[in-house]
Design a protein around this motif. Structure first.
Motif, PDB file in Angstrom:
ATOM      1  N   GLU A   1       8.450   9.433  -1.838  1.00  0.00           N
ATOM      2  CA  GLU A   1       8.889   8.040  -1.841  1.00  0.00           C
ATOM      3  C   GLU A   1      10.253   7.939  -1.165  1.00  0.00           C
ATOM      4  OE1 GLU A   1      10.043   4.385  -4.904  1.00  0.00           O
ATOM      5  OE2 GLU A   1       9.130   6.233  -5.669  1.00  0.00           O
TER       6      GLU A   1
ATOM      7  N   THR B   1      13.554   6.560  -0.854  1.00  0.00           N
ATOM      8  CA  THR B   1      14.508   5.799  -1.657  1.00  0.00           C
ATOM      9  C   THR B   1      15.829   5.583  -0.941  1.00  0.00           C
ATOM     10  OG1 THR B   1      15.286   7.845  -2.702  1.00  0.00           O
ATOM     11  CG2 THR B   1      13.505   6.632  -3.804  1.00  0.00           C
TER      12      THR B   1
ATOM     13  N   MET C   1       9.947   0.553  -3.539  1.00  0.00           N
ATOM     14  CA  MET C   1       8.725   0.436  -2.754  1.00  0.00           C
ATOM     15  C   MET C   1       7.965  -0.851  -3.050  1.00  0.00           C
ATOM     16  SD  MET C   1       8.351   2.942  -0.625  1.00  0.00           S
ATOM     17  CE  MET C   1       6.602   2.938  -0.274  1.00  0.00           C
TER      18      MET C   1
ATOM     19  N   PRO D   1       5.492  -0.035   3.208  1.00  0.00           N
ATOM     20  CA  PRO D   1       5.704   1.349   3.600  1.00  0.00           C
ATOM     21  C   PRO D   1       5.882   1.471   5.106  1.00  0.00           C
ATOM     22  CG  PRO D   1       3.415   0.980   2.981  1.00  0.00           C
ATOM     23  CD  PRO D   1       4.167  -0.254   2.611  1.00  0.00           C
TER      24      PRO D   1
END
Length: 306
Positions: free
Chosen positions: A44, A46, A290, A295
């Motif tokens: 992910e 961040t 997210m 994305p």
């Protein structure tokens, strides 16, 4: 998403060119910006670099600025972006420069990128000077540099400037490899002035090839390819390259690693990687969760009539 769109345009362009043996527009292509050639998703995202430095605001530099404008920082006003170039836009830049309008006013290229990045909320700094042997950053600077230059002289200087991380991008030339790209990351095992293909004591054959390339660049704008005898802008190659560069900057901010070399050919989908030999300490800026953004690390361009 930006990379997937650029790949879609690349496929449409390839279908129109209709070169023998090409299946462009009738295939499925997957690009992984986090680790080219791999199928697994990255972690992910961040954080991304808390400061950027773009050198050269031509074909690649404008693509970098455009891609960067889509990053979803929680507070973009705390992210500094330095724009470094001395050239002014001309009519020919419109076909390959994402930010260059048709019949542009001859402003400096840095101003085009500045307008886009300030609208995105960044703190933009303009540096109207060339990258030369006197160029240095302060030890407290933590910018990730993205270079889109078209000569070897500034490339040889990269390691001496002092950036925490610098990513240089180069594109292929000519109808066979205009859609090939090469990214190099510094610091690396070999400093920029020792890269074999960038050293001054090149062979006579390489000197002749460099002279031929310079002649080509004088005739046609950067980022173009000949189609039926006409120079056609291939800005989509610059977008894919910029997405890779920005993603590698984000990877460094998140994990400190990446790749010293990424060599990718969009037509054949061949990719060669050299893992990073040195970790880097890149200051990160926090991104939105997210759930609050789309994305942007991988994308797919599908064929069958695309």
């Amino acid at each position: 998403m930006r990379a997937a769109g650029a790949f879609g345009v690349h496929e449409a362009f390839g279908a129109i060119r209709n070169r023998p043996g090409s299946d462009a527009g009738r295939r499925t292509i997957t690009v992984n910006l986090w680790q080219p050639g791999a199928s697994a998703d990255g972690p992910e995202l961040t954080h991304a670099p808390g400061a950027w430095w773009i050198v050269g605001l031509g074909h690649l530099g404008q693509a970098y600025a455009w891609v960067m404008s889509w990053l979803t920082y929680a507070d973009p006003s705390r992210v500094e972006v330095v724009l470094q170039d001395t050239q002014r836009v001309v009519d020919a830049n419109h076909s390959t420069g994402l930010l260059t309008p048709m019949k542009p006013v001859p402003v400096r290229k840095t101003r085009l990128a500045e307008a886009v990045l300030e609208r995105a909320g960044y703190d933009v700094v303009i540096l109207d000077r060339r990258l030369d042997h006197t160029s240095r950053v302060l030890t407290e600077n933590h910018h990730v540099a993205l270079l889109g230059v078209d000569s070897l002289d500034p490339r040889r200087l990269i390691s001496g400037v002092g950036w925490k991380l610098a990513i240089d991008a180069g594109l292929g030339v000519g109808p066979a490899d205009f859609n090939a790209l090469l990214l190099r990351r510094f610091p690396a095992q070999v400093p920029s002035d020792e890269v074999p293909g960038w050293k001054e004591n090149v062979s006579q054959q390489r000197r002749a090839a460099t002279a031929a390339l310079a002649d080509l660049e004088r005739r046609d704008p950067c980022g173009s390819v000949q189609l039926a005898g006409t120079a056609v802008g291939a800005a989509f190659v610059g977008v894919v390259t910029a997405c890779l560069g920005v993603a590698q900057g984000a990877r460094a901010a998140l994990l400190g690693d990446g790749f010293d070399v990424i060599n990718l050919h969009l037509q054949t989908d061949d990719v060669d990687l050299a893992p990073a030999t040195r970790d880097v300490d890149v200051f990160g800026g926090r991104l939105l969760p997210m759930s609050d953004r789309c994305p942007a690390i991988s994308g797919t361009a599908a064929g069958e009539g695309s």
